[in-house]
Design an enzyme around this catalytic site. Structure first.
Site: not given
Ligand code: VGL
Ligand code: ZN
Length: 214
Positions: A30, A115, A163
């Protein structure tokens, strides 16, 4: 003519791990504008400082023939993940927007796993949890790693306490030896100490934290 590529921040630093091998995958979690840019809607303090480390790691992995897989938080405009729709987060990483794009200084590759695409929380790169039903669905990551013959993973990116942690814990749950590079991650720290607690939780799950202050 194409515009020249922006300069990449790359640093050299020593770390004492075994070199990459083709059976080690680098997971880049990310590194998107909403988290990595100070102007992002969920900007992680100090996030831009990880870019030279992350890029150096990507170059090392590529040189060794190791797969590099990028995860990308990829939310619909309305999702129970967002505070305005019942969740806890400001609107961030909405599909096809600036905030969801990778940071312009990130060295890119072609293996991207998205995601949170269908209203799941999607903290882990491996699986997504539906916040209303609690159901967990896998992403493409497991199949991708298996297909590439990956036996262990190295993890960098954002954010340590969400994450990165969820991805590292899932990697362990699926049986992969996992290393998180302390210099290549940063925490959101909604509560002071969340980042440190996440590191402890990962260590308890058998994740190797490399480069952590001794
Ligand atoms: C993340 C909060 C919400 C992350 C994603 O990438 O760590 N954090 N969505
Ligand atoms: Zn998110």
């Amino acid at each position: 003519a194409d515009a020249p590529a922006p300069p990449r921040a790359v640093c050299r630093y020593d770390r004492d791990v075994t070199a990459y091998e083709p059976s080690t995958a680098l997971l880049v979690v990310d590194v998107q504008n909403d988290f990595a840019d100070p102007a992002g809607s969920l900007s992680v303090p100090g996030a831009e400082a990880i870019l030279p480390v992350v890029n150096a790691e990507i170059e090392r992995a590529i040189a060794a023939g190791s797969p590099v897989v990028y995860t990308q938080d990829w939310h619909p405009p309305s999702t129970p993940h967002f505070a305005r729709d019942g969740g806890i987060w400001p609107v961030h990483c909405v599909q096809e927007t600036w905030g969801a794009a990778f940071h312009p200084e990130l060295v890119l590759g072609d293996s991207v796993v998205r995601k949170g695409t269908n209203g799941e929380d999607g903290y882990s790169g491996f699986s997504m949890r539906d916040p209303t039903t609690g159901e967990t669905v896998p992403t493409a990551l497991q199949g991708l790693l298996r297909h590439a013959g990956v036996k262990s993973v190295v993890i960098v990116g954002l954010a340590t306490d969400y994450c990165v942690k969820a991805t590292a814990l899932d990697a362990r749950a699926f049986g992969y030896p996992a290393t998180v590079l302390a210099l290549g991650v940063r925490a959101v720290d909604l509560e002071a100490g969340d980042g440190e607690r996440a590191i402890e939780e990962m260590e308890d799950a058998g994740v190797t934290i490399e480069g952590a202050p001794k």
